[in-house]
Design a protein around this motif. Sequence first.
Motif, PDB file in Angstrom:
ATOM      1  N   ASN A   1      23.941 -15.777  22.129  1.00 48.51           N
ATOM      2  CA  ASN A   1      23.863 -16.469  23.422  1.00 48.51           C
ATOM      3  C   ASN A   1      22.417 -16.696  23.867  1.00 48.51           C
ATOM      4  O   ASN A   1      22.156 -16.924  25.040  1.00 48.51           O
TER       5      ASN A   1
ATOM      6  N   LYS B   1      26.077 -14.803  30.304  1.00 50.21           N
ATOM      7  CA  LYS B   1      27.090 -15.330  29.371  1.00 50.21           C
ATOM      8  C   LYS B   1      27.756 -14.190  28.605  1.00 50.21           C
ATOM      9  O   LYS B   1      28.958 -14.173  28.397  1.00 50.21           O
ATOM     10  N   THR B   2      26.935 -13.240  28.173  1.00 50.09           N
ATOM     11  CA  THR B   2      27.456 -12.104  27.395  1.00 50.09           C
ATOM     12  C   THR B   2      28.419 -11.277  28.242  1.00 50.09           C
ATOM     13  O   THR B   2      29.513 -10.918  27.788  1.00 50.09           O
TER      14      THR B   2
ATOM     15  N   ILE C   1      33.423 -18.189  21.687  1.00 52.21           N
ATOM     16  CA  ILE C   1      32.004 -18.487  21.885  1.00 52.21           C
ATOM     17  C   ILE C   1      31.754 -19.995  21.741  1.00 52.21           C
ATOM     18  O   ILE C   1      32.571 -20.726  21.185  1.00 52.21           O
TER      19      ILE C   1
ATOM     20  N   SER D   1      26.577 -21.028  19.720  1.00 54.42           N
ATOM     21  CA  SER D   1      26.609 -19.612  19.322  1.00 54.42           C
ATOM     22  C   SER D   1      27.240 -19.452  17.947  1.00 54.42           C
ATOM     23  O   SER D   1      26.807 -18.636  17.135  1.00 54.42           O
TER      24      SER D   1
END
Length: 489
Positions: free
Chosen positions: A327, A333-334, A349, A353
């Motif tokens: 990412n 985002k994670t 994802i 990614s």
Amino acid sequence: MNFISTRGEEGAISSSEAIIKGIANDGGLYVPNEFPEVYDRLKKKMGLSYIELAYEVIKEFFGDIGEENLKGAIDRAYNGKFSVREENDFLELYHGPTSAFKDAALLFLPQIMKKAKKLNNIKEEIVILTATSGDTGKAALQGFSNVDGFKVVVYYPENGVSAIQEKQMVTQEGNNVKVIGIRGNFDNAQSGVKKIFGDVEFREELKNRGFLLSSANSINIGRLVPQIVYYFYGYFDLVNKQKIKEGDEINIVVPTGNFGNILAAYYGKKMGLPIGKLICSSNENNVLTDFLNTGLYDRRRELILTESPSMDILVSSNLERLIFEANNRDAKKTKKLMDELNEKGVYSISSESKAFLSDFYGNYANTDEVYEAIKNVYNNKKYLMDTHTAVGYVVFNKYRKETGDNRQALIASTASPYKFPRSICNALELDVSNKDDFEILKLLNEYTNIEIPKNLVGLNNKKILHNNVCDKEKMKDILLEFLKESKNE
């Protein structure tokens, strides 16, 4: 070097703090704020011993521990206790006190934690909380047994480890250790441990009683970093044996469950080690295979108990660290993806990614393929693999067949075959009916003439010291009970 959380809700902290905490306050995992390029420096020192090389790699990450402290910790961890050998392209990582690759990190972790505890002036006792699919538990128990200022509590799935692995754990001596079987699988044990870590009130209650929680699983950066060392060592060994020229890329094959061991190889690549493809090998619990091929991580499936129990995992904790890199180190985002996994059991994802994951190849092996591989390699080369290593070997051959990539490879050999004697004998078509695992151990020794590791000799005669079993919902209660007893409350 400072460390940051994959979920980004706390600032950068020192290595000694990250080692003590194990897991970040926001539930994320600690990662280095950068990857030092060390290959060009180390390639000039290819004759280093394992201990010397360990210092050269680890000092890049754990600089605040201090040179003498770090050298002392490494020496106490490995000197006369652990070695890595490369044979027939297998990187044997199991020549340590518990006959599994986990020794490489779990001999070092207690030593570095003691230094980190002193450095941070921590007065509380540190409680190492660990879920195990078989090998981590014994290695953590062995490493931390009778170490002042530490307690170790290990949870394992009652019917999800080999008889040898279980006996190794339940006979562990030490006045500061506790082993608990849970009625459930490894994922239940691992999610239970994470839940305890995430319970802020409970952790506060423990702190008031004089205890701090930490982890010996590979979620702890203090355990992950030392695993990078053996990939450098293996590569330099291939150069020294003239199997490759310095600078040639090699492929790394890793039987994979919780994703820590293969992540260490990836970190090595980020540090300049000439690695081509990282071959991620799964058993029938092939959630990682599906993910690497589709970009969809979906744990909503039944866990299958296989002949490679240390890989019977559906939630690969360390994958979060790779997702963070995929990412572009975007913590928000994670965190969103990890929340989705927790709430829905699935995440997907982005295409960017997914492109990032091109360094990896994923496939899996079933039990029949594993048995066939063990039998053929033994019959043709007189080389004996355990079931986990055989998973790697099968997937490696699938990769070569699919791609035609014939680069030199190193296959991580993660455990002694004697830890899984029933499975190995079945693969070799030896009759094991009406025999217990210790009788089978002798049978395997007589058939192969390969020496039984010293730590497994006489294991059947050791007294069982831990016989606790609990429901997965009671993990916190039994932990509290143990800690109260230890304080004589």
